[in-house]
Enzyme design. Structure first.
Site, PDB file in Angstrom:
ATOM      1  N   MET A  19     103.945  77.748  22.043  1.00  0.00           N
ATOM      2  CA  MET A  19     104.680  78.836  21.677  1.00  0.00           C
ATOM      3  C   MET A  19     104.888  78.998  20.095  1.00  0.00           C
ATOM      4  O   MET A  19     105.803  79.725  19.556  1.00  0.00           O
ATOM      5  CB  MET A  19     105.730  79.193  22.276  1.00  0.00           C
ATOM      6  CG  MET A  19     105.315  79.407  23.980  1.00  0.00           C
ATOM      7  SD  MET A  19     106.569  80.393  24.984  1.00  0.00           S
ATOM      8  CE  MET A  19     107.888  79.668  24.674  1.00  0.00           C
ATOM      9  N   LEU A  79     106.421  75.130  15.316  1.00  0.00           N
ATOM     10  CA  LEU A  79     106.086  73.695  15.723  1.00  0.00           C
ATOM     11  C   LEU A  79     106.905  72.522  15.091  1.00  0.00           C
ATOM     12  O   LEU A  79     107.257  72.945  14.030  1.00  0.00           O
ATOM     13  CB  LEU A  79     104.664  73.433  15.112  1.00  0.00           C
ATOM     14  CG  LEU A  79     103.508  74.495  15.965  1.00  0.00           C
ATOM     15  CD1 LEU A  79     102.138  74.158  15.259  1.00  0.00           C
ATOM     16  CD2 LEU A  79     103.690  74.398  17.500  1.00  0.00           C
ATOM     17  N   HIS A  98     105.314  68.886  18.936  1.00  0.00           N
ATOM     18  CA  HIS A  98     104.109  69.353  18.849  1.00  0.00           C
ATOM     19  C   HIS A  98     102.843  68.509  18.291  1.00  0.00           C
ATOM     20  O   HIS A  98     101.553  68.407  18.656  1.00  0.00           O
ATOM     21  CB  HIS A  98     103.974  70.786  18.277  1.00  0.00           C
ATOM     22  CG  HIS A  98     104.907  71.654  18.964  1.00  0.00           C
ATOM     23  ND1 HIS A  98     105.950  72.430  18.348  1.00  0.00           N
ATOM     24  CD2 HIS A  98     104.897  72.184  20.201  1.00  0.00           C
ATOM     25  CE1 HIS A  98     106.780  72.956  19.316  1.00  0.00           C
ATOM     26  NE2 HIS A  98     105.931  73.389  20.315  1.00  0.00           N
ATOM     27  N   GLN A 132     106.664  84.611  30.785  1.00  0.00           N
ATOM     28  CA  GLN A 132     107.416  83.615  31.212  1.00  0.00           C
ATOM     29  C   GLN A 132     109.138  83.642  30.628  1.00  0.00           C
ATOM     30  O   GLN A 132     109.764  82.669  30.967  1.00  0.00           O
ATOM     31  CB  GLN A 132     106.835  82.415  30.492  1.00  0.00           C
ATOM     32  CG  GLN A 132     106.804  81.961  29.234  1.00  0.00           C
ATOM     33  CD  GLN A 132     106.158  80.665  28.882  1.00  0.00           C
ATOM     34  OE1 GLN A 132     104.842  80.597  28.933  1.00  0.00           O
ATOM     35  NE2 GLN A 132     106.944  79.626  28.350  1.00  0.00           N
ATOM     36  N   GLY A 186     103.724  68.338  26.689  1.00  0.00           N
ATOM     37  CA  GLY A 186     104.940  67.361  26.322  1.00  0.00           C
ATOM     38  C   GLY A 186     105.625  67.180  27.638  1.00  0.00           C
ATOM     39  O   GLY A 186     105.907  67.878  28.541  1.00  0.00           O
ATOM     40  N   LYS A 200     108.926  66.579  27.642  1.00  0.00           N
ATOM     41  CA  LYS A 200     110.175  67.278  27.800  1.00  0.00           C
ATOM     42  C   LYS A 200     110.271  68.239  28.755  1.00  0.00           C
ATOM     43  O   LYS A 200     111.291  68.408  29.633  1.00  0.00           O
ATOM     44  CB  LYS A 200     110.384  67.665  26.207  1.00  0.00           C
ATOM     45  CG  LYS A 200     111.680  67.982  26.272  1.00  0.00           C
ATOM     46  CD  LYS A 200     111.977  69.137  25.050  1.00  0.00           C
ATOM     47  CE  LYS A 200     112.535  70.175  25.831  1.00  0.00           C
ATOM     48  NZ  LYS A 200     112.534  71.545  25.165  1.00  0.00           N
ATOM     49  N   ASP A 201     109.146  69.068  29.033  1.00  0.00           N
ATOM     50  CA  ASP A 201     109.116  69.954  29.776  1.00  0.00           C
ATOM     51  C   ASP A 201     108.391  69.330  31.085  1.00  0.00           C
ATOM     52  O   ASP A 201     107.375  69.888  31.568  1.00  0.00           O
ATOM     53  CB  ASP A 201     108.250  71.214  29.387  1.00  0.00           C
ATOM     54  CG  ASP A 201     108.961  71.954  28.261  1.00  0.00           C
ATOM     55  OD1 ASP A 201     109.971  72.399  28.422  1.00  0.00           O
ATOM     56  OD2 ASP A 201     108.261  71.963  27.083  1.00  0.00           O
ATOM     57  N   LEU A 236     113.494  66.974  20.510  1.00  0.00           N
ATOM     58  CA  LEU A 236     113.201  68.043  19.788  1.00  0.00           C
ATOM     59  C   LEU A 236     112.672  69.315  20.491  1.00  0.00           C
ATOM     60  O   LEU A 236     111.715  69.241  21.620  1.00  0.00           O
ATOM     61  CB  LEU A 236     111.699  67.662  18.661  1.00  0.00           C
ATOM     62  CG  LEU A 236     112.120  66.666  17.832  1.00  0.00           C
ATOM     63  CD1 LEU A 236     111.196  66.374  16.799  1.00  0.00           C
ATOM     64  CD2 LEU A 236     113.254  66.720  17.271  1.00  0.00           C
ATOM     65  N   ARG A 250     114.100  75.592  20.234  1.00  0.00           N
ATOM     66  CA  ARG A 250     115.447  76.109  20.506  1.00  0.00           C
ATOM     67  C   ARG A 250     116.670  75.312  19.791  1.00  0.00           C
ATOM     68  O   ARG A 250     117.704  75.694  19.727  1.00  0.00           O
ATOM     69  CB  ARG A 250     115.872  76.308  21.992  1.00  0.00           C
ATOM     70  CG  ARG A 250     114.816  77.237  22.467  1.00  0.00           C
ATOM     71  CD  ARG A 250     115.154  77.605  24.166  1.00  0.00           C
ATOM     72  NE  ARG A 250     114.333  78.836  24.577  1.00  0.00           N
ATOM     73  CZ  ARG A 250     113.400  78.922  25.142  1.00  0.00           C
ATOM     74  NH1 ARG A 250     112.848  77.786  25.740  1.00  0.00           N
ATOM     75  NH2 ARG A 250     112.669  80.332  25.639  1.00  0.00           N
TER      76      ARG A 250
HETATM   77  O1  PAF Z   1     105.598  74.808  26.645  1.00  0.00           O
HETATM   78  C1  PAF Z   1     105.177  75.688  26.010  1.00  0.00           C
HETATM   79  O2  PAF Z   1     105.430  76.018  25.043  1.00  0.00           O
HETATM   80  C2  PAF Z   1     104.909  76.977  26.880  1.00  0.00           C
HETATM   81  O3  PAF Z   1     105.581  77.245  28.146  1.00  0.00           O
HETATM   82  C3  PAF Z   1     103.385  76.895  27.203  1.00  0.00           C
HETATM   83  C4  PAF Z   1     102.798  75.644  27.890  1.00  0.00           C
HETATM   84  C5  PAF Z   1     102.534  77.168  25.770  1.00  0.00           C
HETATM   85  C6  PAF Z   1     102.824  78.268  28.180  1.00  0.00           C
HETATM   86  O4  PAF Z   1     103.168  79.426  27.404  1.00  0.00           O
END
Ligand code: PAF
Length: 286
Positions: A30, A33, A37, A61, A149, A151-152, A186, A189
């Site tokens: 998104m 960066l 990233h 989302q 990543g 992280k998510d 990192l 946000r």
């Molecule tokens: O992790 C993110 O930045 C977003 O959730 C993604 C995977 C690019 C989907 O919009």
């Protein structure tokens, strides 16, 4: 590195790379960066000949009270970072390009099971938005692999399940979380935090590490550990959203004899919601 904004241009550029015999990697982002990233792009560049990154702040989302409008958009700086990291093509579409008929009637992809609870509980609809946009990007690019990543962590589990359940021929690669020196994961946000909040934020990772250390030392009263962890976050000035100990493979509730665990946390500092996690293995019992 070329930047394209339409699906048509994207498909043409990828088709040309394919015609040259190149394999294709995708790094969906998104934007805004950071080094985390860059690590995703570098990982893709090690594995494939042609790396496509996408930058799209996906409205689908975000919840109605979330930070869609204020989410940082820094395209020029992002382009520089992508070039440095070895990206070949950037896809940076508009909302109209991604959702030409609007979002109200958009076909949604829902991944059940792993998308429930944790961030899925606190952010209703979030993972439908993620799974839908990632499916669209996968169909637009048709990559051999995609890098996300760790992280998510729940997002990664959702995407792995999506790819498996819908038989998408795409290898999903997880890249470890990149952290600041004080341990804070990192995240774009983090930029919302003022100095005091930024100084408090590493409490999340500290808390995860302390809990993992206690579990490794034999503690199995997970409920007690979670209560202690939440107290500690509150003492540091954070407002815990959730703190959970789960099975690392499928995100189900952890049990005392599990060996492969993940501790996941989300906490507010002011209005900023940060997430983090720690995955670890326990030695086999003798
Ligand atoms: O992790 C993110 O930045 C977003 O959730 C993604 C995977 C690019 C989907 O919009």
């Amino acid at each position: 590195m070329n930047t394209v904004t339409t699906v048509r241009e994207l498909r043409a550029a990828v088709a040309q790379a394919r015609a040259e015999g190149k394999d294709i990697g995708l790094v969906p982002t998104m934007g805004n960066l950071h080094a985390g990233h860059a690590a995703l792009v570098e990982k893709a560049a090690q594995r494939v000949d042609f790396v496509v990154a996408s930058i799209f702040v996906n409205p689908l989302q975000f919840g109605p009270k979330e930070d869609l409008a204020s989410y940082p958009r820094t395209l020029a700086a992002d382009q520089e970072k992508l070039i440095q990291a070895g990206c070949h093509l950037l896809f940076a579409p508009s909302v109209e390009e991604m959702y030409p008929d609007g979002m109200a009637g958009q076909t949604l992809v829902h991944v059940s099971g792993v998308s429930e609870g944790l961030c899925g509980g606190s952010r209703p609809g979030h993972f439908d938005g993620v799974a839908t946009v990632v499916t669209k990007l996968f169909h637009m690019v048709q990559p051999d692999l995609a890098v996300f990543g760790q992280k998510d962590y729940q997002q990664l589990a959702v995407i792995r399940t999506l790819v498996r359940d819908l038989n998408m021929p795409i290898q999903i690669i997880a890249e470890p979380t990149v952290r600041a020196e004080d341990g804070l994961a990192l995240s774009s946000r983090n930029g919302y935090l003022d100095d005091t909040q930024r100084a408090a934020a590493p409490a999340i990772y500290r808390c995860l590490k302390q809990m993992a250390t206690a579990i490794k030392a034999g503690e199995r009263d997970f409920a007690k550990l979670i209560e202690q962890g939440k107290d500690e976050l509150e003492r540091a000035g954070l407002r815990p959203d959730y703190l959970e100990i789960r099975k690392a493979d499928n995100l189900r509730q952890a049990e005392a004899n599990d060996r492969h665990l993940v501790i996941l946390a989300a906490a507010f500092i002011g209005n900023t919601r940060l997430i983090d996690n720690l995955v670890f293995d326990l030695e086999e019992l003798a």
